[in-house]
Design an enzyme around this catalytic site. Structure first.
Site, PDB file in Angstrom:
ATOM      1  N   GLY A  17       4.151 -18.461  -7.177  1.00  0.00           N
ATOM      2  CA  GLY A  17       5.223 -17.607  -7.701  1.00  0.00           C
ATOM      3  C   GLY A  17       6.436 -17.596  -6.789  1.00  0.00           C
ATOM      4  O   GLY A  17       6.550 -18.398  -5.857  1.00  0.00           O
ATOM      5  N   ARG A  18       7.340 -16.662  -7.067  1.00  0.00           N
ATOM      6  CA  ARG A  18       8.526 -16.480  -6.220  1.00  0.00           C
ATOM      7  C   ARG A  18       8.085 -16.003  -4.849  1.00  0.00           C
ATOM      8  O   ARG A  18       7.218 -15.143  -4.741  1.00  0.00           O
ATOM      9  CB  ARG A  18       9.413 -15.404  -6.833  1.00  0.00           C
ATOM     10  CG  ARG A  18      10.509 -15.903  -7.699  1.00  0.00           C
ATOM     11  CD  ARG A  18      11.236 -14.769  -8.387  1.00  0.00           C
ATOM     12  NE  ARG A  18      12.351 -14.265  -7.607  1.00  0.00           N
ATOM     13  CZ  ARG A  18      12.367 -13.053  -7.076  1.00  0.00           C
ATOM     14  NH1 ARG A  18      11.343 -12.246  -7.201  1.00  0.00           N
ATOM     15  NH2 ARG A  18      13.429 -12.647  -6.408  1.00  0.00           N
TER      16      ARG A  18
ATOM     17  N   VAL B   3      -6.041  19.987  24.931  1.00  0.00           N
ATOM     18  CA  VAL B   3      -6.468  18.587  24.975  1.00  0.00           C
ATOM     19  C   VAL B   3      -6.894  18.207  26.393  1.00  0.00           C
ATOM     20  O   VAL B   3      -7.922  17.568  26.595  1.00  0.00           O
ATOM     21  CB  VAL B   3      -5.320  17.662  24.494  1.00  0.00           C
ATOM     22  CG1 VAL B   3      -5.649  16.210  24.777  1.00  0.00           C
ATOM     23  CG2 VAL B   3      -5.084  17.874  23.001  1.00  0.00           C
ATOM     24  N   ARG B   4      -6.106  18.639  27.370  1.00  0.00           N
ATOM     25  CA  ARG B   4      -6.437  18.322  28.772  1.00  0.00           C
ATOM     26  C   ARG B   4      -7.836  18.839  29.091  1.00  0.00           C
ATOM     27  O   ARG B   4      -8.591  18.212  29.818  1.00  0.00           O
ATOM     28  CB  ARG B   4      -5.411  18.991  29.717  1.00  0.00           C
ATOM     29  CG  ARG B   4      -4.113  18.210  29.806  1.00  0.00           C
ATOM     30  CD  ARG B   4      -4.210  17.121  30.827  1.00  0.00           C
ATOM     31  NE  ARG B   4      -3.043  16.250  30.821  1.00  0.00           N
ATOM     32  CZ  ARG B   4      -2.977  15.129  31.536  1.00  0.00           C
ATOM     33  NH1 ARG B   4      -3.988  14.750  32.278  1.00  0.00           N
ATOM     34  NH2 ARG B   4      -1.918  14.373  31.504  1.00  0.00           N
TER      35      ARG B   4
ATOM     36  N   HIS C 124      -0.982  -5.785 -12.093  1.00  0.00           N
ATOM     37  CA  HIS C 124      -0.351  -4.956 -13.109  1.00  0.00           C
ATOM     38  C   HIS C 124      -0.090  -5.826 -14.345  1.00  0.00           C
ATOM     39  O   HIS C 124      -0.460  -6.985 -14.370  1.00  0.00           O
ATOM     40  CB  HIS C 124       0.930  -4.333 -12.553  1.00  0.00           C
ATOM     41  CG  HIS C 124       0.674  -3.501 -11.330  1.00  0.00           C
ATOM     42  ND1 HIS C 124      -0.113  -2.363 -11.364  1.00  0.00           N
ATOM     43  CD2 HIS C 124       1.039  -3.654 -10.021  1.00  0.00           C
ATOM     44  CE1 HIS C 124      -0.208  -1.843 -10.150  1.00  0.00           C
ATOM     45  NE2 HIS C 124       0.474  -2.607  -9.323  1.00  0.00           N
TER      46      HIS C 124
ATOM     47  N   HIS D 165       1.472  -9.316 -13.950  1.00  0.00           N
ATOM     48  CA  HIS D 165       0.565 -10.347 -13.411  1.00  0.00           C
ATOM     49  C   HIS D 165      -0.349 -10.872 -14.514  1.00  0.00           C
ATOM     50  O   HIS D 165      -0.669 -12.051 -14.562  1.00  0.00           O
ATOM     51  CB  HIS D 165      -0.305  -9.768 -12.293  1.00  0.00           C
ATOM     52  CG  HIS D 165       0.469  -9.184 -11.161  1.00  0.00           C
ATOM     53  ND1 HIS D 165       0.493  -7.835 -10.909  1.00  0.00           N
ATOM     54  CD2 HIS D 165       1.259  -9.751 -10.230  1.00  0.00           C
ATOM     55  CE1 HIS D 165       1.269  -7.607  -9.857  1.00  0.00           C
ATOM     56  NE2 HIS D 165       1.750  -8.748  -9.433  1.00  0.00           N
TER      57      HIS D 165
ATOM     58  N   GLN E 133      -3.672 -16.558  -6.911  1.00  0.00           N
ATOM     59  CA  GLN E 133      -3.814 -15.987  -5.568  1.00  0.00           C
ATOM     60  C   GLN E 133      -3.154 -14.622  -5.567  1.00  0.00           C
ATOM     61  O   GLN E 133      -2.024 -14.491  -6.016  1.00  0.00           O
ATOM     62  CB  GLN E 133      -3.098 -16.917  -4.585  1.00  0.00           C
ATOM     63  CG  GLN E 133      -2.331 -16.261  -3.460  1.00  0.00           C
ATOM     64  CD  GLN E 133      -3.209 -15.925  -2.287  1.00  0.00           C
ATOM     65  OE1 GLN E 133      -4.218 -16.565  -2.039  1.00  0.00           O
ATOM     66  NE2 GLN E 133      -2.836 -14.906  -1.553  1.00  0.00           N
ATOM     67  N   THR E 134      -3.830 -13.583  -5.067  1.00  0.00           N
ATOM     68  CA  THR E 134      -3.164 -12.283  -5.015  1.00  0.00           C
ATOM     69  C   THR E 134      -3.665 -11.458  -3.840  1.00  0.00           C
ATOM     70  O   THR E 134      -4.816 -11.601  -3.438  1.00  0.00           O
ATOM     71  CB  THR E 134      -3.359 -11.504  -6.336  1.00  0.00           C
ATOM     72  OG1 THR E 134      -2.861 -10.182  -6.164  1.00  0.00           O
ATOM     73  CG2 THR E 134      -4.822 -11.415  -6.728  1.00  0.00           C
ATOM     74  N   ARG E 135      -2.770 -10.612  -3.296  1.00  0.00           N
ATOM     75  CA  ARG E 135      -3.189  -9.657  -2.268  1.00  0.00           C
ATOM     76  C   ARG E 135      -2.789  -8.248  -2.693  1.00  0.00           C
ATOM     77  O   ARG E 135      -2.881  -7.317  -1.923  1.00  0.00           O
ATOM     78  CB  ARG E 135      -2.589 -10.002  -0.900  1.00  0.00           C
ATOM     79  CG  ARG E 135      -1.080 -10.064  -0.858  1.00  0.00           C
ATOM     80  CD  ARG E 135      -0.568 -10.216   0.551  1.00  0.00           C
ATOM     81  NE  ARG E 135       0.409  -9.196   0.869  1.00  0.00           N
ATOM     82  CZ  ARG E 135       1.713  -9.278   0.607  1.00  0.00           C
ATOM     83  NH1 ARG E 135       2.204 -10.333   0.000  1.00  0.00           N
ATOM     84  NH2 ARG E 135       2.522  -8.306   0.951  1.00  0.00           N
TER      85      ARG E 135
END
Length: 571
Positions: free
Chosen positions: A287-288, A434-435, A199, A202, A193-195
């Site tokens: 994992g941790r 902007v106004r 590297h 891994h 599982q990874t998000r």
């Protein structure tokens, strides 16, 4: 009831013919437009990824899941999968009614029979599921500030999968993956599982896990919603594709999981395990600090480093998926290899190298070298495309201060200095401009002033995202609005708040437009500093004093600040 990992798993989809018929009939149903998170949940409900759930949780199931991680019938399930809606929508439907569930373009994905409707105790849900009712936790923040007040429960009938235009060949349903494993004769499959991008550590970890379990490897990254601030999934998938050829093709597969993560640590690990079992995996790497969201508002980690492994271990047998626990991998320079940190016996005699996520982000931001032992050149190249060094990224300089404090004058001088340097387009979003162009219909009530600042923030965030420089110079009296704008912009680049700290007395002396005089006479209502408050910025990136300092010097202070932050190259 466990389904052997190669047999088909029940889905909630109806047949193609029934789906065509249902689409027509659903035209008359009340519709709910799903949020991005609900679309992820619905997809996994329909395709069997959340088996044995038959729909969004009923109140009885929800209470069981929150209290003791079990559905009403005793089945293990750690995460509340609920359809949260607004009070207004909940009031418009009856119990027993069918509703159409649509995506954000209005395409129907399924229908749901509403059997339950209740207002949950969200603080209790936060405590029990995430371990603390603390807004520093992204899912708790979502629960209180994004999710609807009312939950609906009931069975779902699946009509069609959500449409994904990206990486279609890499998206598999549980049954498609099971069929793939069947075809290849894979009896044992370990899921990773990874998000985050992969590297070398891994890779080493996944190689070891597959070897330890004597199993084939499924790299199964999450591409639904992860944690705010994570690398976007397009970049991550390109990174995964770049490293796939470092793995033996005959024993490795990669597939994308459309899961909306909750970052719930131990419960999340159990949830991930159940989902992977549904996808046909027999082993799962934990994992941790698995799926931990980082620090709470006291600056401590939400979960202990091995809490997730312990909870998983307790339920391993019932889940029907074995845990492969993983240690923290570090690089031992003398042996030129990765080893588990707590198995190195000669720590005093070797050089241990490790780069944290924070350190990696810093190196990317500053364009520093990322060593080969840490990551693959192909991965670094992909990351650099998305995150060029800071001196090539867009950013926003946001001036705030009283009317007449000199914001526009300094902003103009800064614009000219940045244009002189060249390299990036520069846009000035001054209050008056902007106004006229963005907010001509707005008045000066608090609500309208907030809306005006939010519009400025939106335009500045788009300029920043596209690599330009936005210079904003509104009064922006309210701290909460400035914070919201900062959050909008920091997704894409740096935000530099400059407080032009001219005193109200000095501004009134200057009063070029005669506004203070009119405010004192009561002819202008809600005037900042006279009849309306100004929240002084507590810790802006820069404070400039304009009294007795010329404009050029003030603008130069901003340039020096930008140089020190690495946003413009030093001269």
């Amino acid at each position: 009831m466990q389904i052997p990992n190669l047999a088909p798993i029940p889905e909630l989809f109806v047949s193609y013919d029934s789906a065509q018929k249902l689409k027509v009939e659903a035209a008359d149903l009340t519709s709910w437009d799903l949020s991005p998170r609900q679309i992820c949940d619905l997809e996994l409900l329909m395709n069997g990824g959340f088996y044995p759930l038959k729909g969004f949780l009923t109140e009885e199931d929800y209470n069981g899941v929150v209290d003791n991680m079990r559905l009403a019938d005793g089945t293990l399930w750690p995460m509340p999968i609920t359809l949260d809606v607004s009070e207004k929508f909940a009031d418009s439907i009856e119990i027993g009614q069918d509703i159409a569930l649509r995506d954000q373009e209005g395409v129907i994905l399924g229908t749901m029979t509403v059997t339950d409707r209740w207002a949950p105790d969200k603080s209790k849900e936060a405590e029990k599921v995430f371990g603390a009712d603390d807004d520093a936790h992204p899912a708790v923040n979502y629960l209180h500030n994004t999710a609807g007040k009312i939950y609906l429960g009931g069975p779902v009938t699946g009509i069609q999968q959500p449409v994904h235009y990206d990486f279609r060949a890499r998206r598999d349903t549980p049954n498609e993956l099971r069929a793939h494993f069947r075809k290849l004769g894979w009896r044992k499959v370990v899921a990773f599982q990874t998000r985050n991008p992969l590297h070398r550590a891994h890779q080493e970890l996944t190689f070891r896990a597959a070897k330890e379990a004597q199993a084939n490897l499924l790299i199964h990254p999450v591409v639904g919603m992860t944690k705010p601030g994570d690398v976007d999934h397009f970049t991550r998938v390109r990174c995964y594709e770049a490293v796939l050829d470092k793995y033996p093709g005959s024993t490795t597969a990669m597939s994308l999981l459309p899961l909306a993560m909750r970052m719930a640590g131990p419960r999340e690990a159990v949830w991930h395990g159940l989902i992977r079992a549904n996808y046909g995996c027999t082993h799962f790497i934990v994992g941790r600090d698995h799926a931990g969201p980082g620090s709470n508002s006291q600056g401590e980690d939400f979960y202990g480093p091995y809490d997730a492994q312990e909870l998983f271990k307790q339920h391993e047998e019932e889940m029907g998926i074995a845990m492969v626990p993983f240690k923290h991998m570090v690089y031992v320079q003398e042996r030129a290899q990765y080893e588990p940190n707590d198995e190195i016996t000669d720590k005093d005699d070797v050089t241990i190298l490790n780069i944290s996520g924070t350190e990696l982000r810093r190196r990317l931001a500053e364009g520093l070298e990322i060593p080969e032992w840490f990551s693959f050149p192909e991965v670094v190249a992909e990351l650099r495309k998305t995150k060029p060094p800071r001196s090539k990224q867009g950013f926003t300089v946001f001036f705030t201060g009283f009317s007449g404090s000199g914001k526009s004058t300094i902003a103009n001088a800064l614009m000219v200095k940045l244009m002189e340097m060249g390299g990036r387009p520069v846009t000035l979003l001054d209050g008056d401009i902007v106004r006229k162009n963005l907010s001509s219909e707005l008045g000066f009530s608090k609500e309208h002033r907030d809306l005006n600042i939010r519009r400025i923030g939106y335009v500045a965030s788009e300029i920043t995202k596209n690599g330009g420089i936005a210079i904003c110079a509104p009064i922006a009296p309210y701290a909460t609005t400035r914070r919201a704008v900062r959050e909008d912009i920091e997704q894409f680049g740096a935000f530099i708040e400059v407080h032009v700290a001219t005193s109200i007395e000095e501004c009134e002396k200057r009063d070029r437009k005669g506004l203070y005089k009119l405010a004192r006479e009561g002819k202008i209502k809600e005037f900042t500093g006279i009849s309306d408050p100004y929240d002084v910025p507590e810790n802006p990136e820069l404070r400039v004093e304009t009294e007795g300092t010329d404009v050029d010097n003030c603008a130069h202070q901003v340039v020096l600040k930008l140089e020190s932050m690495g946003l413009i190259a030093g001269h």
